[in-house]
Each structure stands twice: as structure tokens, then as C-alpha cells.
Design a protein around this motif. Structure first.
Motif, PDB file in Angstrom:
ATOM      1  N   LEU A 130       0.833  -1.208   0.000  1.00 16.87           N
ATOM      2  CA  LEU A 130       0.000   0.000   0.000  1.00 16.87           C
ATOM      3  C   LEU A 130       0.871   1.263   0.000  1.00 16.87           C
ATOM      4  N   GLN A 131       1.973   1.226   0.742  1.00 17.93           N
ATOM      5  CA  GLN A 131       2.887   2.368   0.732  1.00 17.93           C
ATOM      6  C   GLN A 131       3.494   2.575  -0.656  1.00 17.93           C
ATOM      7  N   VAL A 132       3.862   1.474  -1.317  1.00 15.70           N
ATOM      8  CA  VAL A 132       4.425   1.562  -2.661  1.00 15.70           C
ATOM      9  C   VAL A 132       3.406   2.216  -3.593  1.00 15.70           C
ATOM     10  N   GLU A 133       2.175   1.738  -3.561  1.00 13.11           N
ATOM     11  CA  GLU A 133       1.122   2.298  -4.419  1.00 13.11           C
ATOM     12  C   GLU A 133       0.927   3.786  -4.153  1.00 13.11           C
ATOM     13  N   SER A 134       0.912   4.165  -2.883  1.00 18.12           N
ATOM     14  CA  SER A 134       0.720   5.562  -2.517  1.00 18.12           C
ATOM     15  C   SER A 134       1.875   6.436  -3.021  1.00 18.12           C
ATOM     16  N   ARG A 135       3.093   5.967  -2.820  1.00 17.38           N
ATOM     17  CA  ARG A 135       4.266   6.725  -3.272  1.00 17.38           C
ATOM     18  C   ARG A 135       4.315   6.802  -4.797  1.00 17.38           C
ATOM     19  N   LEU A 136       3.904   5.739  -5.479  1.00 14.54           N
ATOM     20  CA  LEU A 136       3.878   5.767  -6.945  1.00 14.54           C
ATOM     21  C   LEU A 136       2.862   6.784  -7.455  1.00 14.54           C
ATOM     22  N   ALA A 137       1.720   6.880  -6.778  1.00 13.07           N
ATOM     23  CA  ALA A 137       0.713   7.874  -7.162  1.00 13.07           C
ATOM     24  C   ALA A 137       1.265   9.284  -6.957  1.00 13.07           C
ATOM     25  N   GLU A 138       1.968   9.507  -5.850  1.00 13.29           N
ATOM     26  CA  GLU A 138       2.595  10.807  -5.601  1.00 13.29           C
ATOM     27  C   GLU A 138       3.603  11.129  -6.700  1.00 13.29           C
TER      28      GLU A 138
END
Length: 145
Positions: A130-138
Motif C-alpha cells: 500500500l505504501q508503494v502504491e501511494s508513493r507511486l501515485a505521488e
């Protein structure tokens, strides 16, 4: 205290900091790339010829994961560089990342460099994914602006 118990206590004291680091929820840093690290991003004529290959490779290394995932990321880098017409460079780069990208050294280009050191080979947990997905969106948002 006998010698065997003394050795056990020493081993526990050595392992405890690593266990404590693993026990707390690690925070993934925003994605960064240094291009092809200490290697050129392209040729003299085409300065960024394989830079996109290195950026994709950095993305895989930043998030980390299993040994097999690292192996695939390195093969993908080799194939990408070969596809831009640089087969010999691709082989050289593969050798470099296989040696230099180990997660066991606290380098800025190690496997899993987005996580606090040490982050060795392992499947990402659901919370980590979930952190990876969030950082990728950023990252995608900053690239669009």
C-alpha cells in the motif's frame, strides 16, 4: 555465566537492533532515481539513450522484494538496454547491478533502497504494498506537473 550463555547473550544483543527495526512499521521514502548510478546514461552521441531503462530499474530497486524479483529487474534492465541497440553495454550493466545492487550493503542504490536499511529480500507485506502504491501515485502526480 558459562561460555555458552555468554555467547547467546552476545548474539541476542547483536540481533536485537535489527529485530527492533523490523518490528516497527518502516516508512517508504518517496521514489528517487539517480539515473544509471555511476554508469553513463547513454552514449556520447545519445546522452540519455538507456536512461529510461535505468529509471525503470531504479523503480524496482526502490521498492525491493524477493531475490527472484531483483533477478527479474536486472534481466529487464539488460533486455531494455539491448533493445536500444547496445547489447555489449547491456551485458556489462547486468554484471554491475548483480554485484553492486545487493541489499546487504547500506548503499543508496541497493535493492530496497526506498526502505530504511536493512531491508533484505522478502515479499512485501500488504502494508508495504500500500505504501508503494501511494508513493507511486505521488510520483506520477509530480511527473505530470
Amino acid at each position: 555465566m558459562n561460555q555458552q550463555n555468554f555467547i547467546l547473550v552476545i548474539l541476542i544483543l547483536i540481533a536485537l537492533p535489527v529485530c527492533l527495526i523490523k518490528a516497527e512499521a518502516a516508512e517508504l521514502k518517496p521514489f528517487t532515481t539517480d539515473g544509471c548510478s555511476s554508469f553513463p546514461d547513454g552514449t556520447i552521441e545519445h546522452k540519455n539513450l538507456w536512461l529510461a531503462c535505468c529509471t525503470a530499474h531504479d523503480l524496482a530497486y526502490w521498492q525491493g522484494g524477493t531475490f527472484k524479483q531483483r533477478e527479474q529487474a536486472d534481466i529487464d534492465l539488460k533486455e531494455c538496454v539491448a533493445q536500444v541497440g547496445e547489447q555489449e553495454i547491456a551485458v556489462l550493466m547486468l554484471a554491475g547491478v548483480r554485484v553492486g545492487g545487493t541489499p546487504f550493503l547500506p548503499t543508496s542504490f541497493r535493492w530496497g533502497y526506498g526502505w530504511p536499511y536493512p531491508k533484505f529480500y522478502s515479499e512485501l507485506t500488504e502494508q508495504e504494498r500500500l505504501q508503494v502504491e501511494s508513493r507511486l501515485a505521488e510520483y506520477a502526480d509530480t511527473e505530470q506537473h
